[in-house]
Design a protein around this motif. Structure first.
Motif, short mmCIF file in Angstrom:
data_model
loop_
_atom_site.label_atom_id
_atom_site.label_comp_id
_atom_site.label_asym_id
_atom_site.label_seq_id
_atom_site.Cartn_x
_atom_site.Cartn_y
_atom_site.Cartn_z
N ASP A 102 0.87 -1.17 0.00
CA ASP A 102 0.00 0.00 0.00
C ASP A 102 0.91 1.22 0.00
O ASP A 102 1.76 1.37 0.87
CB ASP A 102 -0.91 0.00 1.23
N ASP A 157 -3.06 0.17 -4.23
CA ASP A 157 -2.96 -1.17 -3.64
C ASP A 157 -2.37 -2.12 -4.67
O ASP A 157 -2.93 -2.29 -5.76
CB ASP A 157 -4.33 -1.67 -3.17
N LYS A 194 0.28 -1.18 6.39
CA LYS A 194 -0.65 -1.77 5.44
C LYS A 194 0.05 -2.66 4.41
O LYS A 194 -0.55 -3.05 3.42
CB LYS A 194 -1.43 -0.66 4.72
#
Length: 375
Positions: free
Chosen positions: A141, A228, A261
């Motif tokens: 991320d 992402d 993340k």
């Protein structure tokens, strides 16, 4: 690629551009009809009938000049907003450029397809995991992605992608637009505003070097949805090479990953991507394949938080039901499951220890939704 001017100089194309403008105006009129009397919308609306043809002519001739973004500060941050006229021009530019997206954006970058792309991504990941060949995962991320986009790098990418001077002119003007901060004009060198109709395309274009590095690489699965990124690899050597290559490309683009993340390592521990959890330990019998893909706990939490806000704001149950139905439909299409009652059970189990009252509110509305009745 046809030039900007010749493509839109034909009368039929002019008429289509006018239709797109009217459709945008009508949608905005419904959205802003109850705004404050001090809103800029009313001035824009009063000029619409008198100026629309002039505005469209300015756009076609390359004479439109984008104004500075207006920055509004709030307790929890700030937002930067285009004027209504600039929003219209950006919407029309996206309409003009959309046919070119499939030619200039890598097929492994899927967010321009919209929310339906999540289902396609989930199916690709599930199919790859079921082969049992992939052993390593890079789930990345990008930290503050849109705020970190370097203007100079993005302008260079635009100029390399489109050879039409007018397209270059408009896109470069949008990327490098100034910001009006309480009357003080600032000229940032990085960051593009989220929420603009053009932002998803610019976000897709900026990471194109990363897409190109992996889109045709054998023995790996590469997928991207905005910032992402997911890479599945078969061997430790491939994993180490991919990891090194990814960070080298991100360094050149002046981007960093968000450590909280990001997940890199052995696939056997499982991972989550786009709100969906993948558990490779469930690969095997047909009975376990359904458990391979599940909704991530944060997805439940976001739905729960939204229901709380709707209830606190005394929203009508019908509106709450529409939200939960859309959320459930997304879950159903993303995971590929056909068991709607399974979603109800998961909602009840997740909310029981957190917010008992919402357990019954949410499950009751879900059960009474059109999607549930159709299953």
């Amino acid at each position: 690629m046809p030039s900007f001017d010749t493509h839109w100089s034909r009368q039929s194309q002019k008429d289509r551009l006018c239709v797109y403008a009217i459709d945008w105006y009508q949608a905005m009129h419904k959205r802003y009809r109850t705004v404050s009397e001090w809103s800029d919308w009313w001035g824009f609306m009063s000029d619409w009938l008198k100026q629309i043809q002039h505005w469209l002519m300015q756009l076609r001739l390359g004479l439109h000049r984008f104004s500075c973004l207006i920055q509004y500060r709030f307790k929890d941050g700030c937002v930067r907003i285009w004027s209504f006229l600039d929003r219209l021009m950006i919407h029309l530019l996206v309409t003009i450029l959309r046919p070119t997206f499939k030619h200039v954006i890598s097929p492994v970058c899927l967010h321009l397809k919209g929310p339906s792309a999540v289902k396609e991504i989930t199916q690709q990941i599930k199919a790859a995991l079921l082969t049992g060949q992939f052993q390593y995962v890079l789930r990345l991320d990008i930290k503050s992605y849109y705020a970190s986009i370097d203007h100079r790098i993005l302008v260079d990418q635009v100029n390399k992608t489109y050879d039409d001077p007018m397209i270059q002119h408009y896109l470069n003007a949008i990327i490098t637009a100034g910001i009006d901060c309480d009357g003080i004009i600032k000229l940032p060198t990085k960051g593009i505003p989220r929420g603009s109709a053009l932002s998803p395309f610019l976000g897709a274009l900026y990471l194109k070097p990363l897409d190109q590095a992996f889109e045709n690489k054998e023995n790996c699965l590469f997928l991207r949805y905005q910032d992402d990124v997911l890479i599945l690899l078969k061997t430790k050597r491939q994993y180490q090479r991919a990891k090194k290559q990814v960070f080298e490309i991100l360094r050149k683009l002046r981007l960093k990953v968000s450590p909280h993340k990001t997940w890199m390592g052995k696939l056997e521990k499982g991972f989550h991507f786009l709100g969906v959890t993948f558990d490779p330990t469930q690969i095997g019998s047909k009975e376990n394949q359904r458990s391979l893909v599940n909704l991530h706990s944060r997805s439940y939490q976001r739905a729960l938080d939204k229901v709380k806000v709707l209830r606190e704001n005394a929203v009508y149950p019908a509106n709450m039901q529409r939200y939960l139905s859309r959320w459930a439909a997304w879950w159903d299409s993303s995971t590929g499951t056909k068991s709607y009652l399974d979603l109800i059970d998961k909602w009840v189990n997740y909310t029981e220890g957190i917010e008992p009252n919402l357990k019954w509110v949410g499950s009751g509305l879900l059960l009474d939704s059109p999607l549930a009745r159709s299953n």
